[in-house]
Write a protein that holds these residues in place. Structure first.
Motif, PDB file in Angstrom:
ATOM      1  N   GLY A  89       0.829  -1.205   0.000  1.00  0.00           N
ATOM      2  CA  GLY A  89       0.000   0.000   0.000  1.00  0.00           C
ATOM      3  C   GLY A  89       0.863   1.255   0.000  1.00  0.00           C
ATOM      4  O   GLY A  89       1.951   1.272   0.590  1.00  0.00           O
ATOM      5  N   TRP A  90       0.384   2.314  -0.651  1.00  0.00           N
ATOM      6  CA  TRP A  90       1.252   3.494  -0.830  1.00  0.00           C
ATOM      7  C   TRP A  90       1.695   4.082   0.507  1.00  0.00           C
ATOM      8  O   TRP A  90       2.838   4.497   0.673  1.00  0.00           O
ATOM      9  N   LYS A  91       0.779   4.073   1.473  1.00  0.00           N
ATOM     10  CA  LYS A  91       1.128   4.680   2.754  1.00  0.00           C
ATOM     11  C   LYS A  91       2.087   3.783   3.539  1.00  0.00           C
ATOM     12  O   LYS A  91       3.026   4.257   4.174  1.00  0.00           O
ATOM     13  N   THR A  92       1.813   2.478   3.457  1.00  0.00           N
ATOM     14  CA  THR A  92       2.717   1.521   4.115  1.00  0.00           C
ATOM     15  C   THR A  92       4.121   1.636   3.526  1.00  0.00           C
ATOM     16  O   THR A  92       5.117   1.622   4.251  1.00  0.00           O
ATOM     17  N   PHE A  93       4.168   1.766   2.206  1.00  0.00           N
ATOM     18  CA  PHE A  93       5.471   1.866   1.537  1.00  0.00           C
ATOM     19  C   PHE A  93       6.202   3.143   1.962  1.00  0.00           C
ATOM     20  O   PHE A  93       7.400   3.119   2.276  1.00  0.00           O
ATOM     21  N   VAL A  94       5.463   4.256   1.975  1.00  0.00           N
ATOM     22  CA  VAL A  94       6.091   5.517   2.408  1.00  0.00           C
ATOM     23  C   VAL A  94       6.562   5.391   3.859  1.00  0.00           C
ATOM     24  O   VAL A  94       7.704   5.740   4.189  1.00  0.00           O
ATOM     25  N   ASP A  95       5.688   4.863   4.715  1.00  0.00           N
ATOM     26  CA  ASP A  95       6.059   4.707   6.131  1.00  0.00           C
ATOM     27  C   ASP A  95       7.296   3.822   6.278  1.00  0.00           C
ATOM     28  O   ASP A  95       8.194   4.107   7.079  1.00  0.00           O
ATOM     29  N   HIS A  96       7.331   2.747   5.515  1.00  0.00           N
ATOM     30  CA  HIS A  96       8.467   1.818   5.573  1.00  0.00           C
ATOM     31  C   HIS A  96       9.772   2.530   5.196  1.00  0.00           C
ATOM     32  O   HIS A  96      10.769   2.446   5.908  1.00  0.00           O
TER      33      HIS A  96
END
Ligand SMILES: [Zn+2]
Length: 272
Positions: A89-96
């Protein structure tokens, strides 16, 4: 103990991490995705190319870089109708990505570069790098997609045989580079050219996109999973493009090293 070449982050002991911080090394983080790349290329194309560029760059300037493990998984929801992609997910990826960068900043590293091999990660790594820089005001955190500098674009123009649209996805460019890295992994007998993207004066898909950004579901714009001209790919072109990408990555690292670290201050009055 002598440093290994290239310096691999995950192989360091904690005293060695401290030493790498003291040497003001640039943390180089390859990023990609697993997704369909036509009937002829492995699904790891973006991750493998980014990894290879970073490893070769780190070998070329061994005293200036610490190489991080690749962010193998990326953002690719629009490819999910094809078998194979793993989409974060885009937000998960950014957070990661922010958590990886922030951890490095926490340990004292001041210069961090995400070197990206997957188009749909571009805006997300841009945001992630900004967020790391906001969270750690004295840290320079940047992101870049490969073969996008002026010099690299010049090399692309020299090498390519395809028209605009020939270097998009599983294309003349990516197939050539994979052929240069690992020819056994590429099935050129199955390579097919396709350009079904609805081009216009402002929207097209090539190694540098048009200004009008447009990304429908992938199967709405490609029947084979390809966008571009992989039948024009050769290992020789791949060697030239890969060399340009490595030189570009080295120059990104050197530019980050040459920059002064940011200093945040509070404007309290109008300057005279
Ligand atoms: Zn790709």
């Amino acid at each position: 103990m002598a440093w290994t070449t290239p310096l691999l982050y995950e192989r360091l002991t904690w005293p060695e991490v401290r030493r790498a911080v003291a040497e003001d090394r640039v943390c180089l983080i390859p990023a990609g995705v697993l997704e369909d790349h036509g009937p002829h290329l492995p699904i790891d194309t973006d991750s493998r190319i980014a990894t290879e560029i970073c490893r070769r760059a780190a070998e070329r300037i061994p005293d200036r870089v610490v190489l991080l493990p690749t962010l193998v998984h990326g953002y690719t929801p629009h490819h999910m109708d094809f078998p194979g992609p793993i989409s974060i997910g885009w937000k998960t990826f950014v957070d990661h990505a922010v958590d990886v960068g922030s951890s490095l900043a926490h340990h004292g590293f001041k210069r961090i570069l995400f070197l990206n091999g997957h188009g749909s990660n571009i805006p997300l790594l841009d945001v992630a790098a900004r967020l790391v820089s906001l969270k750690h005001p004295d840290v320079l955190c940047a992101s870049a997609f490969y073969l996008t500098s002026e010099e690299a674009q010049r090399v692309i123009a020299e090498v390519r045989e395809s028209e605009r649209g020939g270097m998009g996805h599983a294309c003349e460019l990516e197939t050539s580079i994979y052929l240069a890295i690992d020819p056994e992994a590429v099935d050129m007998d199955r390579a097919v050219d396709e350009n079904s993207f609805p081009e216009g004066p402002h929207a097209w898909m090539d190694w540098s996109d048009g200004p009008l950004k447009l990304m429908p579901w992938w199967n709405a714009i490609s029947h084979t999973g390809v966008h571009g001209a992989p039948t024009k790919a050769t290992a020789e072109k791949g060697r030239i493009l890969l060399e340009a990408a490595v030189a570009e990555c080295v120059s990104f690292v050197e530019e980050l090293l040459a920059k002064p670290l940011p200093e945040r201050w509070t404007p309290s009055e109008v300057a005279p």
